[in-house]
Every structure is written in C-alpha cells, then in structure tokens.
Design a protein around this motif. Structure first.
Motif, short mmCIF file in Angstrom:
data_model
loop_
_atom_site.label_atom_id
_atom_site.label_comp_id
_atom_site.label_asym_id
_atom_site.label_seq_id
_atom_site.Cartn_x
_atom_site.Cartn_y
_atom_site.Cartn_z
N THR A 6 0.81 -1.21 0.00
CA THR A 6 0.00 0.00 0.00
C THR A 6 0.85 1.26 0.00
N LEU A 121 -4.39 -2.38 -3.33
CA LEU A 121 -3.64 -1.74 -2.24
C LEU A 121 -2.73 -0.65 -2.79
N THR A 124 -4.74 2.38 -3.70
CA THR A 124 -5.07 3.14 -2.49
C THR A 124 -3.88 4.00 -2.06
N GLY A 125 -2.69 3.41 -2.01
CA GLY A 125 -1.50 4.15 -1.64
C GLY A 125 -1.19 5.30 -2.59
N LEU A 180 -11.48 2.69 1.68
CA LEU A 180 -10.84 1.80 0.71
C LEU A 180 -11.93 1.28 -0.22
#
Length: 183
Positions: A6, A121, A124-125, A180
């Motif tokens: 992430t 992930l 999202t990061g 998320l």
C-alpha cells in the motif's frame, strides 16, 4: 506485506521478491530490483520488473518501519539475499498460498471491502500520495511507470480533492471520509 504494498506502491510480484538487502530501514527506503511472476502452468519466473521504470528505490513511510522491523528480525533469515516474505515452509511465497493462509476473501469481507484485490492496495497508496500533494513525477517514480498517463488517474479531480481510484467518489453517510474501495 500489506503495508509495503500500500504505502510503497509495490505490486504482488515485487513485494514477494523482496530480499533483506532491498529494505533499508535506517534510510526508510525499499529498492525494487526483481519480481516473481507465476505462469498459468505454475512455473515461477524470477527476473527484473516489467519495465525500466520498475527498477526503483522508493520511500517507506516512517509509521510502518516499526512493523517492518518486527517482521525482519524473527521471520527473515539474516543473509542479505534472504526473502523478506516466504511461504509456510520458507520457500517463495505464491499468491494462491497467501490468499488461503490469510483467508483473503473472508478477511476483506470482514473489514468491509469485499472484492478487494491485492493490486488495489497500490491504487489506495497512490491515491493517498496524490491527495497529500505528490506530483505526477513523484507518482510515476513510486509506481515504477515511465508514462504520465498511469499517474494521471490518481490526481485529484474537480476541486473536491478526492482521487479517482481507491476511494469513494463522495464522503460516506457518517462523514467518516473516504474508504478503501475495490475496483
């Protein structure tokens, strides 16, 4: 593994291929030098990332360094080439074994994001990084892309300051902010 994927924007094959020497916790960096690719036949290939931009050294947020230290000392062999994340018997970690071991489908449902893929992930990061002010060049470097096009999708849209991937388009009902989101 989840934290690195992430917050350092690592793909499955990149995080699975990390060796002890790829993490510099004093400097707060992770170097992506290779990846694992599992073919449909089950054969595992180890080689460089898919593009020249994929070879990179990126920042590790200070907040996750204690968790990485806790992981390295008891679970990773001391040799510089030792894999950071391994399967139950100490071998190369395969995606299917990981999903079974952590009960991925059940776990993602339990935390409220059914259908979440490991690849999400990184999205999202990247969205978090863009929202925090990362430039297109910063996003390209952290993602390992040579093209601006891939980084553009994470840029905030229309004055609301919300990125496109990895978050809902609007605040949730309780005003708790972005969540998320599976793609």
């Amino acid at each position: 593994m989840i934290l690195l994927a992430t917050f350092a924007s690592l793909r499955w094959g990149e995080v699975a291929a990390l060796r002890r020497m790829d993490l510099d916790l004093k400097a707060g960096t992770v170097s992506v030098r290779q990846q694992h690719v599992e073919l449909d036949t089950g054969e595992l290939l180890v080689g460089p990332p898919k593009s020249h931009g994929g070879l990179r050294t990126g920042a590790i947020p200070e907040a996750i360094i204690p968790a990485l230290r806790q992981r390295l000392d008891p679970f990773t062999e001391p040799e510089p080439v030792a894999l950071v994340f391994t399967g139950a018997n100490g071998g190369i970690l395969r995606r299917s074994n990981f999903h079974r071991a952590v009960k991925w489908s059940e776990t993602t449902k339990k935390i409220g994001v059914p259908g979440l893929h490991f690849h999400d992930l990184g999205h999202t990061g990247n969205t978090i990084a863009a929202s925090a002010g990362a430039s297109l060049r910063d996003l390209m470097a952290r993602m390992g892309h040579g093209s601006v096009r891939a980084a553009m999708i994470y840029q905030p849209h229309g004055g609301g300051g919300q990125g496109h991937l990895g978050r809902e388009e609007s605040q949730d009902q309780k005003g708790q902010g972005p969540k998320l989101m599976a793609r």
